[in-house]
Design a protein around this motif. Structure first.
Motif, short mmCIF file in Angstrom:
data_model
loop_
_atom_site.label_atom_id
_atom_site.label_comp_id
_atom_site.label_asym_id
_atom_site.label_seq_id
_atom_site.Cartn_x
_atom_site.Cartn_y
_atom_site.Cartn_z
N THR A 247 -17.28 103.27 66.23
CA THR A 247 -17.26 102.71 64.86
C THR A 247 -16.37 103.49 63.91
N GLU A 248 -16.23 104.76 64.16
CA GLU A 248 -15.42 105.59 63.26
C GLU A 248 -14.55 106.54 64.08
N ALA A 249 -13.31 106.65 63.69
CA ALA A 249 -12.42 107.63 64.32
C ALA A 249 -12.79 109.02 63.82
N GLY A 250 -12.64 110.00 64.71
CA GLY A 250 -12.99 111.34 64.27
C GLY A 250 -13.33 112.26 65.41
N LYS A 251 -14.10 113.32 65.04
CA LYS A 251 -14.42 114.36 66.00
C LYS A 251 -15.69 114.02 66.79
N TYR A 252 -15.61 114.28 68.11
CA TYR A 252 -16.76 114.06 69.00
C TYR A 252 -16.81 115.22 69.99
N THR A 253 -17.99 115.46 70.51
CA THR A 253 -18.17 116.50 71.53
C THR A 253 -18.50 115.83 72.86
N LEU A 254 -17.71 116.14 73.88
CA LEU A 254 -17.93 115.61 75.22
C LEU A 254 -18.78 116.60 76.01
N PHE A 255 -19.90 116.10 76.58
CA PHE A 255 -20.75 116.93 77.44
C PHE A 255 -20.68 116.41 78.87
N SER A 256 -20.84 117.36 79.79
CA SER A 256 -20.79 117.00 81.21
C SER A 256 -21.77 117.86 81.99
N THR A 257 -22.53 117.20 82.93
CA THR A 257 -23.36 117.92 83.89
C THR A 257 -22.58 117.99 85.19
N TYR A 258 -22.49 119.15 85.78
CA TYR A 258 -21.69 119.35 86.99
C TYR A 258 -22.35 120.45 87.83
N GLY A 259 -21.80 120.66 89.03
CA GLY A 259 -22.30 121.72 89.89
C GLY A 259 -21.16 122.40 90.62
N VAL A 260 -21.21 123.74 90.70
CA VAL A 260 -20.19 124.52 91.41
C VAL A 260 -20.89 125.40 92.45
N PRO A 261 -20.18 125.78 93.52
CA PRO A 261 -20.80 126.56 94.60
C PRO A 261 -20.75 128.08 94.34
N ASN B 103 -13.67 123.70 80.77
CA ASN B 103 -14.23 124.87 81.42
C ASN B 103 -15.44 124.47 82.26
N LEU B 104 -15.37 124.73 83.61
CA LEU B 104 -16.46 124.41 84.54
C LEU B 104 -16.92 125.71 85.21
N GLY B 105 -17.39 126.66 84.39
CA GLY B 105 -17.79 127.96 84.92
C GLY B 105 -19.12 127.91 85.64
N ASN B 106 -19.42 129.02 86.37
CA ASN B 106 -20.68 129.17 87.10
C ASN B 106 -21.75 129.70 86.14
N PHE B 107 -22.10 128.85 85.18
CA PHE B 107 -23.04 129.31 84.17
C PHE B 107 -24.47 129.41 84.71
N ALA B 108 -24.75 128.80 85.84
CA ALA B 108 -26.08 128.85 86.45
C ALA B 108 -26.25 130.12 87.29
N LYS B 109 -25.18 130.91 87.46
CA LYS B 109 -25.22 132.11 88.27
C LYS B 109 -25.70 131.82 89.70
N ALA B 110 -25.20 130.76 90.27
CA ALA B 110 -25.58 130.39 91.63
C ALA B 110 -24.87 131.29 92.62
N PRO B 111 -25.53 131.58 93.76
CA PRO B 111 -24.87 132.38 94.80
C PRO B 111 -23.70 131.62 95.39
N ALA B 112 -22.82 132.34 96.00
CA ALA B 112 -21.63 131.72 96.58
C ALA B 112 -22.03 130.66 97.62
N GLY B 113 -21.40 129.54 97.50
CA GLY B 113 -21.62 128.46 98.46
C GLY B 113 -22.86 127.60 98.19
N ASP B 114 -23.64 127.93 97.15
CA ASP B 114 -24.90 127.19 96.90
C ASP B 114 -24.67 126.14 95.80
N TYR B 115 -24.28 124.90 96.21
CA TYR B 115 -24.06 123.82 95.25
C TYR B 115 -25.36 123.39 94.57
N GLU B 116 -26.46 123.43 95.29
CA GLU B 116 -27.72 122.93 94.73
C GLU B 116 -28.18 123.77 93.55
N LYS B 117 -27.98 125.10 93.61
CA LYS B 117 -28.36 125.96 92.51
C LYS B 117 -27.26 126.12 91.46
#
Length: 322
Positions: free
Chosen positions: A232-246, A266-280
């Motif tokens: 409805t209005e042009a302007g600023k918006y914030t895009l959010f995304s849920t993702y998973g990294v190993p 930026n798709l950092g390992n913010f969940a501090k998952a161990p290497a290779g663990d996509y589920e965590k």
């Protein structure tokens, strides 16, 4: 008798009414007497009373009629069909219908009124009408049901077909902005997939319906596209995304309405998952973007210089920058 006037020699030559004519009177013809004789003198008289018959030299006296006013000789009463066994049939027998007032031989058709005397045509007619009515009702119901099915089929055609999991066949997804300006999350299976990206569900923890996410993204050219309608209005918006990294950081190129952003998403390992663990490794990120009024396209792709070992789950928008 003299040759000149021998009289009638046979009964056939006698004229019983000769006394009525002049020549008959001249020959001595007389009218019938009380004894029953009539005709010429010395004529052979064959007159007998009604019902009197002679057989075998014996005269049978007439009897009073038992019914119908007809006289039946005694022999006829005893032997209706004629004489006894080995004897000639009685000449006195005559069929009853030959006598005045005798029994009628014409067979009368008795109308069928009792049970078991013929087919009940009225009942058969009612049964036939009932069968025809049942058939007509059945056909009408079948036609009504058929029309209902056709209507349902026509209504079903308005439902968009399920999106294929093939990346090349998946259309661009669309969403609309709410009254507050925010856009609720859209599942991965509703996004357009290109460049080899595909849907998967083997890694647990995705929030999309059925646990389905976008995988096979770790190759140049892989991308997901989200088309947003009704801004409805042009302007600023914030895009959010849920993702998973190993267990390691990743990045991707963000393109808004055909223009690539200066900074990758930026798709950092913010969940501090161990290497290779996509589920965590499931987590979320955000990026500041600017949208136009109306329709906008948001694309995330794996380009040269990106680290694209990542699975994408959901996307959503909020009005303003974070």
């Amino acid at each position: 008798m003299t040759p000149g006037n021998n009289g009638a020699s046979t009964p056939e030559d006698e004229d019983p009414f000769g006394y009525l004519y002049a020549d008959g009177q001249a020959r001595g013809a007389q009218p019938p007497s009380g004894s029953g004789g009539y005709g010429y003198p010395n004529a052979v008289s064959r007159v007998r009373s009604v019902g009197e018959r002679t057989y075998g030299g014996q005269q049978q006296a007439p009897q009073a009629p038992p019914y119908g006013g007809q006289t039946i000789p005694q022999q006829q009463q005893q032997q209706p069909g004629g004489g006894g066994y080995g004897q000639p049939p009685s000449a006195a027998y005559q069929a009853p219908e030959t006598f005045p007032g005798g029994a009628q031989t014409t067979r009368q058709q008795t109308p069928s009124s009792g049970r078991g005397r013929g087919p009940n045509t009225k009942g058969l007619l009612i049964g036939a009408i009932a069968v025809v009515a049942a058939v007509v009702i059945g056909i009408s119901v079948a036609m009504m049901n058929g029309n209902g099915d056709d209507d349902k089929a026509g209504a079903d055609t308005s439902t968009p077909p399920a999106q294929s999991e093939s990346p090349s066949a998946t259309p661009s997804s669309t969403s609309s902005v709410s009254a507050s300006g925010d856009i609720p999350p859209i599942d991965a299976k509703a996004l357009r997939l290109d460049g080899g990206a595909s849907l998967a569900s083997d890694v647990k923890g995705a929030k999309s319906d059925g646990g389905i996410y976008v995988g096979n993204f770790n190759q140049a050219g892989a991308s997901i596209t989200w088309t947003v309608n009704g801004v409805t209005e042009a302007g600023k918006y914030t895009l959010f995304s849920t993702y998973g990294v190993p267990g390691k950081d990743a990045s991707a190129t963000l393109t808004i309405n055909g223009t690539a952003q200066d900074r990758p998403i930026n798709l950092g390992n913010f969940a501090k998952a161990p290497a290779g663990d996509y589920e965590k490794g499931w987590t979320n990120t955000w990026a500041d973007i600017t949208l136009n009024k109306g329709t906008n396209t948001i694309k995330i792709s794996c380009e040269q210089g990106n680290q694209c070992d990542v699975n994408f789950d959901q996307l959503w928008l909020k009005s303003g920058w974070k």
